[in-house]
Scaffold this motif. Structure first.
Motif, PDB file in Angstrom:
ATOM      1  N   UNK A 373      71.311  -7.204  14.259  1.00 23.45           N
ATOM      2  CA  UNK A 373      70.262  -6.910  15.241  1.00 23.45           C
ATOM      3  C   UNK A 373      69.230  -5.941  14.639  1.00 23.45           C
ATOM      4  N   UNK A 374      69.708  -4.970  13.889  1.00 22.62           N
ATOM      5  CA  UNK A 374      68.818  -3.986  13.271  1.00 22.62           C
ATOM      6  C   UNK A 374      67.943  -4.634  12.202  1.00 22.62           C
ATOM      7  N   UNK A 375      68.528  -5.500  11.361  1.00 18.10           N
ATOM      8  CA  UNK A 375      67.731  -6.234  10.379  1.00 18.10           C
ATOM      9  C   UNK A 375      66.565  -6.966  11.054  1.00 18.10           C
ATOM     10  N   UNK A 376      66.885  -7.677  12.117  1.00 21.68           N
ATOM     11  CA  UNK A 376      65.867  -8.509  12.776  1.00 21.68           C
ATOM     12  C   UNK A 376      64.787  -7.648  13.425  1.00 21.68           C
ATOM     13  N   UNK A 377      65.168  -6.511  13.950  1.00 21.03           N
ATOM     14  CA  UNK A 377      64.164  -5.623  14.531  1.00 21.03           C
ATOM     15  C   UNK A 377      63.269  -5.040  13.447  1.00 21.03           C
ATOM     16  N   UNK A 378      63.852  -4.642  12.325  1.00 27.67           N
ATOM     17  CA  UNK A 378      63.026  -4.175  11.206  1.00 27.67           C
ATOM     18  C   UNK A 378      62.056  -5.267  10.759  1.00 27.67           C
ATOM     19  N   UNK A 379      62.529  -6.500  10.752  1.00 35.77           N
ATOM     20  CA  UNK A 379      61.699  -7.604  10.264  1.00 35.77           C
ATOM     21  C   UNK A 379      60.649  -8.080  11.236  1.00 35.77           C
ATOM     22  N   UNK A 380      60.685  -7.570  12.471  1.00 39.30           N
ATOM     23  CA  UNK A 380      59.708  -8.001  13.466  1.00 39.30           C
ATOM     24  C   UNK A 380      59.881  -9.450  13.863  1.00 39.30           C
ATOM     25  N   UNK A 381      61.119  -9.933  13.890  1.00 40.55           N
ATOM     26  CA  UNK A 381      61.379 -11.334  14.176  1.00 40.55           C
ATOM     27  C   UNK A 381      61.582 -11.548  15.668  1.00 40.55           C
ATOM     28  N   UNK A 382      61.518 -12.794  16.056  1.00 36.26           N
ATOM     29  CA  UNK A 382      61.876 -13.184  17.415  1.00 36.26           C
ATOM     30  C   UNK A 382      63.392 -13.157  17.534  1.00 36.26           C
ATOM     31  N   UNK A 383      63.903 -12.433  18.543  1.00 35.93           N
ATOM     32  CA  UNK A 383      65.346 -12.279  18.678  1.00 35.93           C
ATOM     33  C   UNK A 383      65.940 -13.457  19.444  1.00 35.93           C
ATOM     34  N   UNK A 384      66.940 -14.147  18.868  1.00 43.55           N
ATOM     35  CA  UNK A 384      67.557 -15.278  19.562  1.00 43.55           C
ATOM     36  C   UNK A 384      68.225 -14.834  20.861  1.00 43.55           C
ATOM     37  N   UNK A 385      68.244 -15.736  21.834  1.00 45.43           N
ATOM     38  CA  UNK A 385      68.833 -15.399  23.126  1.00 45.43           C
ATOM     39  C   UNK A 385      70.335 -15.160  23.033  1.00 45.43           C
ATOM     40  N   UNK A 386      71.010 -15.804  22.061  1.00 39.17           N
ATOM     41  CA  UNK A 386      72.461 -15.660  21.928  1.00 39.17           C
ATOM     42  C   UNK A 386      72.861 -14.427  21.124  1.00 39.17           C
ATOM     43  N   UNK A 387      71.897 -13.687  20.603  1.00 38.92           N
ATOM     44  CA  UNK A 387      72.202 -12.570  19.720  1.00 38.92           C
ATOM     45  C   UNK A 387      73.084 -11.539  20.410  1.00 38.92           C
ATOM     46  N   UNK A 388      74.117 -11.112  19.707  1.00 39.46           N
ATOM     47  CA  UNK A 388      74.956 -10.014  20.183  1.00 39.46           C
ATOM     48  C   UNK A 388      74.490  -8.729  19.482  1.00 39.46           C
ATOM     49  N   UNK A 389      75.051  -7.627  19.859  1.00 45.12           N
ATOM     50  CA  UNK A 389      74.793  -6.393  19.139  1.00 45.12           C
ATOM     51  C   UNK A 389      73.614  -5.606  19.661  1.00 45.12           C
ATOM     52  N   UNK A 390      73.496  -4.372  19.172  1.00 41.04           N
ATOM     53  CA  UNK A 390      72.465  -3.436  19.587  1.00 41.04           C
ATOM     54  C   UNK A 390      71.959  -2.692  18.363  1.00 41.04           C
ATOM     55  N   UNK A 391      70.734  -2.252  18.421  1.00 45.20           N
ATOM     56  CA  UNK A 391      70.109  -1.606  17.272  1.00 45.20           C
ATOM     57  C   UNK A 391      70.851  -0.337  16.862  1.00 45.20           C
TER      58      UNK A 391
END
Length: 541
Positions: A373-391
């Motif tokens: 989740x943290x990688x994707x937030x750093x990358x500015x990506x669209x977060x999938x709806x099924x994604x688990x986890x927290x920054x």
């Protein structure tokens, strides 16, 4: 037997001393580069990410984690320059499902990966693919253990290893009733290695070449480097092996502890053919070689860090180190993984780079899914709806953010006759089992998990709370049954159309010929006779 793990007070003192010494040293081992200036207060938009992902490195065996013997000077210095997550849990304590969850940022059961015969099914997107779609150049090399039939997201891949897709652990086909893995006992030994090159050497060299090749090129990038150390066979460089063999301690197994093991893990010991005592000299060699492999891996990590510094990208690059799962190494009378004790399910996690606080330790329980989740937030990506986890970012800066303060893991791999599920929150760790009573540990009082306090009066509200968290995430009964069904379907597809006689050699390499004959006879309806052993046919760990 002696205890290789410092107590809680000693642990904190050793960690503080290790980090302080690393900051005073101010240089990476093997590097003449001075320590860089304090990290910027804010992580840059779309930073580069170097992710070194090791195989089977248990949380406690590193200098920055307070171990009194294992030497990891490069990781110690990276830890001093960044943040260490002290209580990090893998998604599942075995290679393929752990990596399936790591790749997709969900629980392994969400993508139908339960063991080393059922890899990631591609139903949730891979984080490198999401980073690529956000404008990143994505590089991958080394062990990944997922599936070439789905988009893993690498714009450049060299030597990616997805071995379990072709070579499943056939013993995970036979969990109900439980078979026995006859060759596991042979793994409990260690030896020195004279040649400096290893199977990780080309992975490190490719990663370094990619990092250096990005110099003067525009756009953010990700470098995934998947090492195989310290996964067995336990073979360490001669100089490291000799150093540790003189200092290694035996596993801490108190008198009577093996009789008190949960039935699930008593059966796991029999499955692995390690219930009969193993000679001390073999255990010492195995542990010395494991330590040696960790130090060799640390050398490799130092080379990659130096490449980042020399590339001129250090001020825009976040460096992450984590492992897929741990290694029991004789604790609780167990070896390898496949269990939810901390030595198997808990892993080291270090993050350093621009915007990452220095010298910080986070005690909150976190998991692989939080890292993705943290990688994707750093990358500015669209977060999938099924994604688990927290920054993880707020935790690094002293705030909880939206993190719930607990971590989840699950286990459905070979040697487990039922599903197992874990919730860790604060000092408490609860393991839920289908069909039998679970167990509860207070890790502040009992860091080595020797005392199951699930039936103590004080435990009732704790168990109720942790069970409620568990059931908010998964239905344990349904997940367990789906695991068995998925493994059976994988067995059917794997054996379909294959010559039964051709299967005998491969199955015998893990099951022993007599057991392989009986199981294949039951499946195919044929009658094989026991013959001189067929050669083993590479079913990789």
């Amino acid at each position: 037997m002696s205890n290789p793990t410092p107590n809680r007070r000693e642990f904190v003192k050793q960690l503080a001393a290790g980090i302080g010494g690393a900051m005073i040293a101010g240089k990476m081992v093997g590097s003449e580069s001075p320590q860089t200036a304090d990290a910027p207060a804010v992580t840059p938009r779309q930073p580069n990410i170097v992710f070194y992902h090791s195989d089977q490195h248990a949380y406690r065996y590193a200098g920055f984690m307070g171990h009194p013997v294992v030497r990891t000077p490069n990781l110690d210095r990276i830890a001093a320059r960044g943040t260490v997550f002290m209580n990090t849990y893998c998604g599942s304590p075995v290679c393929a499902p752990s990596r399936a969850g790591m790749l997709s940022g969900v629980y392994p059961s969400d993508v139908n990966s339960f063991c080393n015969s059922t890899v990631w099914d591609g139903s949730s997107p891979a984080w490198p693919a999401l980073m690529r779609d956000a404008g990143y150049t994505t590089f991958g090399s080394g062990k990944l253990d997922c599936s070439v039939h789905h988009d893993m997201g690498f714009t450049q891949a060299e030597g990616l290893n997805n071995g379990h897709e072709k070579h499943p652990d056939v013993t995970s086909f036979f969990r109900r009733p439980l078979c026995g893995r006859m060759n596991e006992r042979e793994i409990v030994d260690g030896k020195p290695r004279k040649e400096h090159s290893s199977h990780d050497t080309p992975v490190v060299e490719r990663t370094i070449a990619f990092i250096k090749g990005r110099k003067d090129r525009k756009g953010p990038w990700v470098a995934y480097s998947g090492g195989r150390m310290p996964h067995p066979p336990f073979e360490g460089l001669q100089e490291h092996f000799d150093y540790y063999l003189r200092r290694v301690t035996m596993p801490n197994v108190p008198p009577g502890h093996l009789e008190e093991l949960p039935f699930l893990y008593q059966q796991l010991r029999h499955f692995k053919n390690i219930a009969t005592p193993i000679p001390d000299e073999r255990i010492r060699r195995a542990r010395a070689a494991y330590y040696a492999m960790i130090t060799e891996m640390d050398d490799n990590i130092g080379r990659i860090w130096r490449a980042v510094e020399e590339s001129g990208e250090a001020d825009n690059t976040i460096f992450v180190y984590c492992s897929d799962h741990g290694e029991s190494l004789g604790e609780h009378g167990l070896w390898l993984k496949n269990n939810l004790y901390d030595v198997s399910a808990r892993v080291p996690l270090v993050i350093a780079g621009p915007g990452i606080p220095r010298g910080v330790r986070v005690d909150t329980a976190v998991a692989h899914v939080d890292l993705i989740r943290t990688f994707l937030e750093w990358g500015g990506t669209k977060l999938p709806s099924k994604l688990r986890g927290h920054s993880l970012v707020p935790l690094m800066h002293g705030s909880n953010g939206d993190h719930p303060g607990w971590a989840y893991s699950e286990s459905h791999s070979e040697g487990n006759f039922t599903g197992a599920f874990m919730i860790r929150k604060g000092d408490w760790k609860y393991i839920h089992l289908n069909w039998t009573e679970g167990f509860l540990f207070n890790l502040a009082e009992d860091p080595d998990e020797f005392t199951n306090c699930v039936n103590e009066p004080r435990a009732k509200p704790v168990v109720e709370e942790l069970q409620a968290i568990l059931r908010s995430q998964v239905d344990p009964d349904k997940v367990t049954e789906r695991a068995f069904a998925t493994q059976r379907a994988r067995m059917d597809s794997y054996l379909k159309g294959r010559n039964p006689a051709d299967m005998l050699g491969g199955f015998s390499s893990r099951l022993g010929q007599q057991q392989a004959v009986e199981l294949l006879n039951a499946y195919y309806g044929h009658t094989f006779a026991v013959t001189p052993a067929s050669p083993a046919k590479g079913y990789a760990d």
